[in-house]
Write an enzyme that holds these catalytic residues in place. Structure first.
Site, mmCIF file in Angstrom:
data_model
loop_
_atom_site.group_PDB
_atom_site.id
_atom_site.type_symbol
_atom_site.label_atom_id
_atom_site.label_comp_id
_atom_site.label_asym_id
_atom_site.label_seq_id
_atom_site.Cartn_x
_atom_site.Cartn_y
_atom_site.Cartn_z
ATOM 1 N N ARG A 168 2.768 -10.619 1.042
ATOM 2 C CA ARG A 168 3.963 -10.615 0.217
ATOM 3 C C ARG A 168 4.974 -11.630 0.708
ATOM 4 N NH1 ARG A 168 4.206 -4.209 0.500
ATOM 5 N NH2 ARG A 168 3.254 -4.790 2.456
ATOM 6 N N LYS A 219 -0.422 10.212 9.251
ATOM 7 C CA LYS A 219 0.599 10.039 8.223
ATOM 8 C C LYS A 219 0.225 10.782 6.952
ATOM 9 C CE LYS A 219 2.598 6.055 6.373
ATOM 10 N NZ LYS A 219 2.574 4.600 6.371
ATOM 11 N N HIS A 221 -0.817 -4.464 -5.594
ATOM 12 C CA HIS A 221 -2.211 -4.249 -5.189
ATOM 13 C C HIS A 221 -3.162 -4.686 -6.312
ATOM 14 C CE1 HIS A 221 -0.539 -0.652 -2.699
ATOM 15 N NE2 HIS A 221 -0.822 -1.618 -1.838
ATOM 16 N N SER A 231 4.342 0.404 -1.834
ATOM 17 C CA SER A 231 4.220 1.816 -2.222
ATOM 18 C C SER A 231 5.469 2.568 -1.788
ATOM 19 C CB SER A 231 2.986 2.442 -1.570
ATOM 20 O OG SER A 231 1.834 1.786 -2.000
HETATM 21 P P1 ADP Z 1 1.931 -0.767 0.929
HETATM 22 O O1 ADP Z 1 2.710 -1.621 1.855
HETATM 23 O O2 ADP Z 1 2.260 -1.040 -0.499
HETATM 24 O O3 ADP Z 1 1.907 0.687 1.283
HETATM 25 P P2 ADP Z 1 -0.898 -0.865 1.720
HETATM 26 O O4 ADP Z 1 -0.946 -0.436 3.117
HETATM 27 O O5 ADP Z 1 -1.543 0.056 0.766
HETATM 28 O O6 ADP Z 1 0.486 -1.263 1.100
HETATM 29 O O7 ADP Z 1 -1.452 -2.342 1.649
HETATM 30 C C1 ADP Z 1 -2.755 -2.768 1.446
HETATM 31 C C2 ADP Z 1 -2.739 -4.280 1.374
HETATM 32 O O8 ADP Z 1 -2.068 -4.666 0.183
HETATM 33 C C3 ADP Z 1 -2.032 -5.004 2.499
HETATM 34 O O9 ADP Z 1 -2.734 -6.199 2.767
HETATM 35 C C4 ADP Z 1 -0.680 -5.328 1.923
HETATM 36 O O10 ADP Z 1 -0.122 -6.483 2.519
HETATM 37 C C5 ADP Z 1 -1.071 -5.612 0.486
HETATM 38 N N1 ADP Z 1 0.044 -5.476 -0.423
HETATM 39 C C6 ADP Z 1 0.899 -4.444 -0.532
HETATM 40 N N2 ADP Z 1 1.836 -4.676 -1.468
HETATM 41 C C7 ADP Z 1 1.567 -5.899 -1.982
HETATM 42 C C8 ADP Z 1 2.186 -6.726 -2.980
HETATM 43 N N3 ADP Z 1 3.278 -6.351 -3.629
HETATM 44 N N4 ADP Z 1 1.616 -7.905 -3.240
HETATM 45 C C9 ADP Z 1 0.525 -8.301 -2.572
HETATM 46 N N5 ADP Z 1 -0.091 -7.603 -1.611
HETATM 47 C C10 ADP Z 1 0.414 -6.406 -1.315
#
Ligand code: ADP
Length: 159
Positions: free
Chosen positions: A90, A41, A17, A128
């Site tokens: 990703r 959730k 992130h 996460s």
């Molecule tokens: P997570 O899957 O880690 O719980 P979130 O729902 O918080 O993620 O994701 C918020 C945004 O960040 C989404 O667009 C997700 O694709 C992106 N994201 C999550 N992990 C990564 C990563 N390792 N690299 C790039 N973008 C990411």
């Protein structure tokens, strides 16, 4: 002033992130990281804790703001006058869901653009969920999350 909004659950924020946020802060005048409220959730961290951790982890980036929002993203985008929705990509596995979301949001508001940024290779496999899983079983997550998050996860899990 060009503003991007980066929505997500951030439970908790990890280096993938942060990688996306750092890249975005070079491209936009203002980046709003917006934690989405999800009543269905229950996460590891509360909304306030997630916001607090993102604020601390992005302290070195003056143009980054952190908030939370409830309801439709398109409504929140209008409210904060953002020009783009930022998402991280990703792997191919992210593509289908992200594609659906981007097109749905566009059909709700034709002017809304979604922009995807890729993290550097070492952060590409982070999520996460996987970070929490590793920490739960006593694995070392220092390489995957900002130091404040590492401490907060250890405290939460009583390690
Ligand atoms: P997570 O899957 O880690 O719980 P979130 O729902 O918080 O993620 O994701 C918020 C945004 O960040 C989404 O667009 C997700 O694709 C992106 N994201 C999550 N992990 C990564 C990563 N390792 N690299 C790039 N973008 C990411």
């Amino acid at each position: 002033m060009k503003t991007a909004i980066y929505p997500g659950s951030f439970d908790p924020i990890h280096n993938g992130h942060l990688d996306v946020i750092e890249r975005a802060s070079k491209l936009w005048d203002r980046v709003i990281v917006a934690v989405a409220v999800n009543h269905e959730k229950q996460g590891l961290f509360t909304m306030d804790e997630r916001v607090g951790l993102i604020k601390k982890a992005s302290r070195h980036l003056p143009d980054v703001e952190v908030t939370s929002f409830e309801g439709l993203l398109v409504d929140y985008v209008l409210e904060v006058r953002a020009n783009a929705v930022l998402r991280g990509l990703r792997a191919v596995s992210d593509f289908e869901y992200e594609f659906q979301m981007a097109l749905m949001n566009r059909s709700l508001d034709e002017s809304l653009e979604t922009v995807f940024l890729m993290p550097s290779q070492e952060n590409i496999y982070l999520s996460s969920r996987i970070v929490k899983e590793v920490a739960t079983f006593g694995g070392d997550i220092t390489k995957f999350v900002p130091a404040v998050v590492n401490d907060a996860v250890a405290e939460k899990l009583n390690h």
